[in-house]
Write a protein that holds these residues in place. Sequence first.
Motif, short mmCIF file in Angstrom:
data_model
loop_
_atom_site.label_atom_id
_atom_site.label_comp_id
_atom_site.label_asym_id
_atom_site.label_seq_id
_atom_site.Cartn_x
_atom_site.Cartn_y
_atom_site.Cartn_z
N TRP A 86 0.83 -1.20 0.00
CA TRP A 86 0.00 0.00 0.00
C TRP A 86 0.87 1.26 0.00
N CYS A 87 1.99 1.22 0.70
CA CYS A 87 2.91 2.37 0.66
C CYS A 87 3.37 2.63 -0.77
N LEU A 88 3.76 1.57 -1.48
CA LEU A 88 4.17 1.72 -2.87
C LEU A 88 3.02 2.26 -3.71
N PHE A 89 1.83 1.76 -3.47
CA PHE A 89 0.65 2.25 -4.20
C PHE A 89 0.47 3.75 -3.97
N PHE A 90 0.56 4.21 -2.71
CA PHE A 90 0.36 5.63 -2.42
C PHE A 90 1.45 6.49 -3.06
N ILE A 138 -10.26 7.06 -12.28
CA ILE A 138 -9.21 6.07 -12.52
C ILE A 138 -8.51 5.67 -11.23
N SER A 139 -8.19 6.62 -10.37
CA SER A 139 -7.50 6.26 -9.13
C SER A 139 -8.37 5.37 -8.25
N TYR A 140 -9.69 5.59 -8.26
CA TYR A 140 -10.58 4.72 -7.49
C TYR A 140 -10.64 3.32 -8.10
N ALA A 141 -10.58 3.24 -9.40
CA ALA A 141 -10.54 1.93 -10.06
C ALA A 141 -9.24 1.21 -9.68
N ALA A 181 -9.61 -0.12 -6.22
CA ALA A 181 -10.43 -1.33 -6.26
C ALA A 181 -9.62 -2.52 -6.76
N LEU A 182 -8.79 -2.31 -7.77
CA LEU A 182 -7.92 -3.38 -8.27
C LEU A 182 -6.94 -3.84 -7.19
N MET A 183 -6.39 -2.89 -6.46
CA MET A 183 -5.45 -3.23 -5.38
C MET A 183 -6.16 -4.07 -4.31
N PHE A 184 -7.34 -3.64 -3.89
CA PHE A 184 -8.10 -4.40 -2.89
C PHE A 184 -8.43 -5.80 -3.42
N THR A 185 -8.88 -5.88 -4.66
CA THR A 185 -9.25 -7.16 -5.25
C THR A 185 -8.03 -8.09 -5.37
N GLY A 186 -6.92 -7.54 -5.84
CA GLY A 186 -5.70 -8.34 -5.95
C GLY A 186 -5.24 -8.86 -4.60
N GLU A 187 -5.28 -8.01 -3.60
CA GLU A 187 -4.87 -8.43 -2.26
C GLU A 187 -5.82 -9.49 -1.72
N TRP A 188 -7.10 -9.32 -1.94
CA TRP A 188 -8.09 -10.30 -1.46
C TRP A 188 -7.84 -11.66 -2.12
N CYS A 189 -7.58 -11.67 -3.42
CA CYS A 189 -7.29 -12.93 -4.13
C CYS A 189 -6.02 -13.59 -3.59
N CYS A 190 -4.99 -12.79 -3.36
CA CYS A 190 -3.74 -13.33 -2.79
C CYS A 190 -3.98 -13.91 -1.40
N ARG A 191 -4.74 -13.19 -0.59
CA ARG A 191 -5.01 -13.65 0.77
C ARG A 191 -5.79 -14.95 0.76
#
Length: 180
Positions: A126-130, A156-159, A162-172
């Motif tokens: 998330w730090c890298l994302f920010f 776009i930033s909200y999308a 959402a991609l970051m949350f989705t990717g993390e959820w899939c990894c978890r």
Amino acid sequence: MRFLAILATTLATGLALAWPLTVWWLQGALGPWPLLLIGCGLIAWRLPQARGLAVVAAIVLLAVGLVVDAELGMRGYPVAVNAVLLATFALSLWRGMPVVERLARIKEPELPARGVAYTRRVTQAWCLFFVINGTLAAWTALYADLAAWSLYNGVISYALIALMFTGEWCCRRRLQRSAP
């Protein structure tokens, strides 16, 4: 009274989330100064977990408005939000419990060591994302027209979030399935 507080919080949250689109819509009618002042108030009020950092970010935006240009200060809102979130997440890696671990412990108070390590990596991600999102927000504030700035920061930033949350959820989920 409680209803009014809930209503005010809901409206302020909606305005904060829709800030770039609100600016795009109202900038011609209001001009940059009223919007800069509203944006600074939103940052200071809507980020209570990082109140000190948020107030500093609001002061920096006001200074940019006074010294450089009010519109640039107004457009700096997404940059300031990303900076405050980056500082909050990064500082949590050195002091106390990382932000993502705190959130994970709400659901699973007895988080195993593997989960603690994972939440630390997610906080770093998330730090890298920010950093990346804040850099793009700064670029749009400096070089893009208002429509492009609003599109990136309001859609776009909200999308991407959402991609970051989705990717993390899939990894978890995958990690949980492979856990012994």
